[in-house]
Design a protein around this motif. Structure first.
Motif, short mmCIF file in Angstrom:
data_model
loop_
_atom_site.label_atom_id
_atom_site.label_comp_id
_atom_site.label_asym_id
_atom_site.label_seq_id
_atom_site.Cartn_x
_atom_site.Cartn_y
_atom_site.Cartn_z
N THR A 145 19.35 -24.48 17.38
CA THR A 145 19.78 -23.23 18.35
C THR A 145 21.23 -22.89 18.05
O THR A 145 22.34 -23.68 18.24
CB THR A 145 19.47 -23.69 19.90
OG1 THR A 145 18.22 -24.29 19.92
CG2 THR A 145 19.67 -22.43 20.68
N ILE A 165 24.50 -26.21 30.42
CA ILE A 165 23.61 -27.17 29.45
C ILE A 165 24.06 -28.44 29.82
O ILE A 165 23.24 -29.32 29.81
CB ILE A 165 23.87 -26.64 27.85
CG1 ILE A 165 23.47 -25.13 27.74
CG2 ILE A 165 23.38 -27.72 27.03
CD1 ILE A 165 23.70 -24.63 26.40
N MET A 168 19.06 -30.15 25.52
CA MET A 168 20.00 -29.47 24.60
C MET A 168 21.43 -30.04 24.83
O MET A 168 21.92 -30.68 26.04
CB MET A 168 20.12 -27.87 25.08
CG MET A 168 18.73 -27.26 24.95
SD MET A 168 18.72 -25.58 25.64
CE MET A 168 19.74 -24.91 24.41
N MET A 192 15.02 -22.32 26.88
CA MET A 192 16.31 -21.86 26.94
C MET A 192 17.10 -21.63 28.33
O MET A 192 16.05 -20.83 29.16
CB MET A 192 16.57 -20.62 26.11
CG MET A 192 18.00 -20.02 25.89
SD MET A 192 18.27 -18.54 25.06
CE MET A 192 17.59 -17.68 26.49
N SER A 245 16.97 -34.20 22.01
CA SER A 245 17.28 -32.96 22.30
C SER A 245 17.79 -32.03 21.19
O SER A 245 18.18 -32.35 20.26
CB SER A 245 18.73 -33.06 23.38
OG SER A 245 19.41 -33.88 22.75
N ARG A 246 17.87 -30.63 21.72
CA ARG A 246 18.08 -29.83 20.64
C ARG A 246 19.85 -29.57 20.35
O ARG A 246 20.44 -29.40 21.49
CB ARG A 246 17.59 -28.34 20.87
CG ARG A 246 15.84 -28.38 20.61
CD ARG A 246 15.43 -26.79 21.12
NE ARG A 246 15.83 -26.43 22.39
CZ ARG A 246 15.58 -25.17 23.09
NH1 ARG A 246 15.24 -24.27 22.19
NH2 ARG A 246 15.88 -25.03 24.27
N SER A 247 19.99 -29.57 19.12
CA SER A 247 21.56 -29.26 18.92
C SER A 247 21.87 -27.76 19.14
O SER A 247 21.17 -27.01 18.57
CB SER A 247 21.79 -29.79 17.55
OG SER A 247 21.01 -29.04 16.61
N VAL A 248 23.05 -27.53 19.84
CA VAL A 248 23.37 -26.07 20.06
C VAL A 248 24.64 -25.74 19.51
O VAL A 248 25.70 -26.67 19.74
CB VAL A 248 23.19 -25.90 21.42
CG1 VAL A 248 23.92 -24.65 21.95
CG2 VAL A 248 21.94 -26.02 22.09
#
Length: 473
Positions: free
Chosen positions: A215, A167, A175, A1, A148-151
């Motif tokens: 996230t 980001i 992300m 993060m 990639s992580r979804s935010v």
């Protein structure tokens, strides 16, 4: 993060639990540089000795500092090859310059094969570029394949928007921001911003479950605590990692960071930059540079001492009380440049064509040669080479009552030169506005400190001194 940002877009200093991926990106260049040193030593048949370990440690330290400042990891996914070449070459040239300077001053490079050193200095940027391109390609591929992580971000405000921007700029975080949720309508968003919303806070839990969001960042003021508690309760039915961006950013933060005291989490709002390893780095740098400078300038200092004694009556060294670290009184040394040695409740600053100057006093002050004895203050641990300039006690007592945050400059040791001095605020401060501007630069130094900034200030000081700053008299 990515660490939380303050209101000016600067990240909070990370605590010891910074994710390994972020540290990995920062350590890649120094690791490659050290690996190339040992690899080329093996290839060329050199005997690997303790000298290689010393050079490796110095290289790791210098390159990690330089490349963390050039920060090419911020490049967008669409960055061109030329962008990488430019940043890698610039960073390595700075590292190479520092290493060559140290080698010249200490004669350390005599312990190595010149052929190996030349090949290493020439081949390392190629290896750095190759490593960066590989990481860039892997990261880009992971983004394209949806790894990639979804935010989601709750709240549309300056901090939230800056986080979304960072980001987007740092693909290495893996992300991507899908959107914002906020109970406020568009007219209440920050001026100049009209961010489309995915829904209200009440609608967020359902969206997170449906789209398997990984996230969520909550950027809401403390006054919204009841709504935040309700939201957190509902989000327990999801698998999302949740982070809170507290609204401490309304304060003027200095070296803000997350920390803990005996396991209790705390947030530092106003702190010195010289804690932990930074304190050691600063002190070692001061001792090494001050020692080298005193050794090189001893003949000049002896000449100045003789000239002072021959041209005016009084002591060679002027001692004056100043405020040092934590506001404690210290004695600062200078070559005497005036016929008076004021150190009482009233101290008059030097002015242009000041009648109190000795025959060589004006030259000493314009060239800053009168400050040379302060390198002994550095060795004593009372001062640093770079830091806020110390003021006479009388001036401190005057300005601490007139300028907000004045005493915060004493959270670090005073310096022989400083960020304010290389930005035009050297010498007389005959108005309150000038002193306020100087203090503003001093506090900015506390916020921005890095070893690279110190080296930059030292180089700028040499330049300012050579061209003879018009503000110094």
């Amino acid at each position: 993060m990515r660490p939380a940002m303050n209101s000016k877009g600067n990240p909070l200093q990370p605590s010891n639990d910074m994710p390994a991926r972020t540290w990995g990106m920062r350590l890649m260049e120094p690791t490659i540089a050290v690996a190339m040193l040992y690899l080329l030593a093996l290839i060329t048949g050199d005997d690997i000795t303790g000298n290689h370990a010393v050079l490796a440690i110095i290289t790791f330290f210098v390159s990690s500092t330089v490349f963390s400042v050039t920060d090419h990891s911020h490049m967008l996914r669409e960055a061109r090859l030329l962008d990488f070449v430019r940043v890698i070459l610039t960073g390595w040239m700075i590292v190479m310059g520092v290493l060559l300077l140290l080698g010249q001053l200490t004669g350390f490079f005599e312990f190595f094969s010149m052929r190996t050193l030349v090949i290493w200095l020439a081949a390392t940027p190629v290896a750095l570029l190759a490593g960066q391109m590989v990481v860039h390609r892997i990261t880009y591929s992971m983004h394209k394949t949806g790894l990639s992580r979804s935010v989601l971000i709750v709240g549309v405000n300056d901090v939230a928007l800056k986080l979304a921007e960072r980001i987007a700029e740092h693909p290495g975080l893996l992300m991507h921001v899908e959107g914002f949720f906020d109970d406020r309508d568009l007219s209440r968003q920050p001026e100049g911003e009209r961010i489309p919303l995915l829904g209200t806070m009440d609608e967020l839990p359902a969206y997170a479950r449906k789209h398997n969001i990984s996230t969520i960042f909550i950027s809401q003021p403390i006054s919204a605590q009841p709504r935040i508690k309700k939201l957190l309760t509902e989000l327990q039915d999801t698998t999302a990692s949740i982070y809170f961006l507290p609204d401490i950013y309304v304060f003027d933060l200095i070296q803000a960071r997350f920390d803990n005291v005996a396991g209790v989490p705390v947030v530092a709002i106003c702190e010195t930059p010289f804690t932990g390893i930074n304190s050691t780095v600063k002190r070692v740098t001061d001792i090494v540079l001050a020692s080298l400078i005193l050794l090189m300038l001893t003949p000049i200092m002896l000449t100045i001492a003789i000239a002072i004694k021959a041209t005016s009556r009084g002591p060679i060294i002027f001692r004056q009380r100043r405020y040092g670290l934590s506001g404690e009184e210290i004695i600062v040394y200078k070559f005497r440049s005036m016929t008076v040695t004021e150190d009482g409740d009233k101290v008059t600053q030097a002015t242009k064509n000041d009648s109190r100057l000795t025959p060589i006093g004006g030259f000493l002050r314009r060239s800053s040669l009168d400050e040379l004895p302060q390198f002994f203050n550095v060795l004593q641990g009372r001062m640093s080479i770079v830091g806020p300039r110390p003021h006479a006690v009388a001036h401190n007592e005057l300005y601490r009552k007139q300028i907000k945050g004045y005493m915060l400059r004493h959270k670090v040791k005073p310096g022989i030169t400083g960020w304010a001095q290389v930005n035009g605020f050297r010498g007389e401060t005959d108005t309150l506005d000038k002193m306020e501007a100087r203090i503003s630069y001093d506090l900015d130094y506390l916020r921005r400190w890095s070893l690279w900034l110190d080296l930059w200030i030292i180089l700028r000081t040499v330049k300012v001194t050579i061209v003879s700053d018009k503000n110094a008299y």
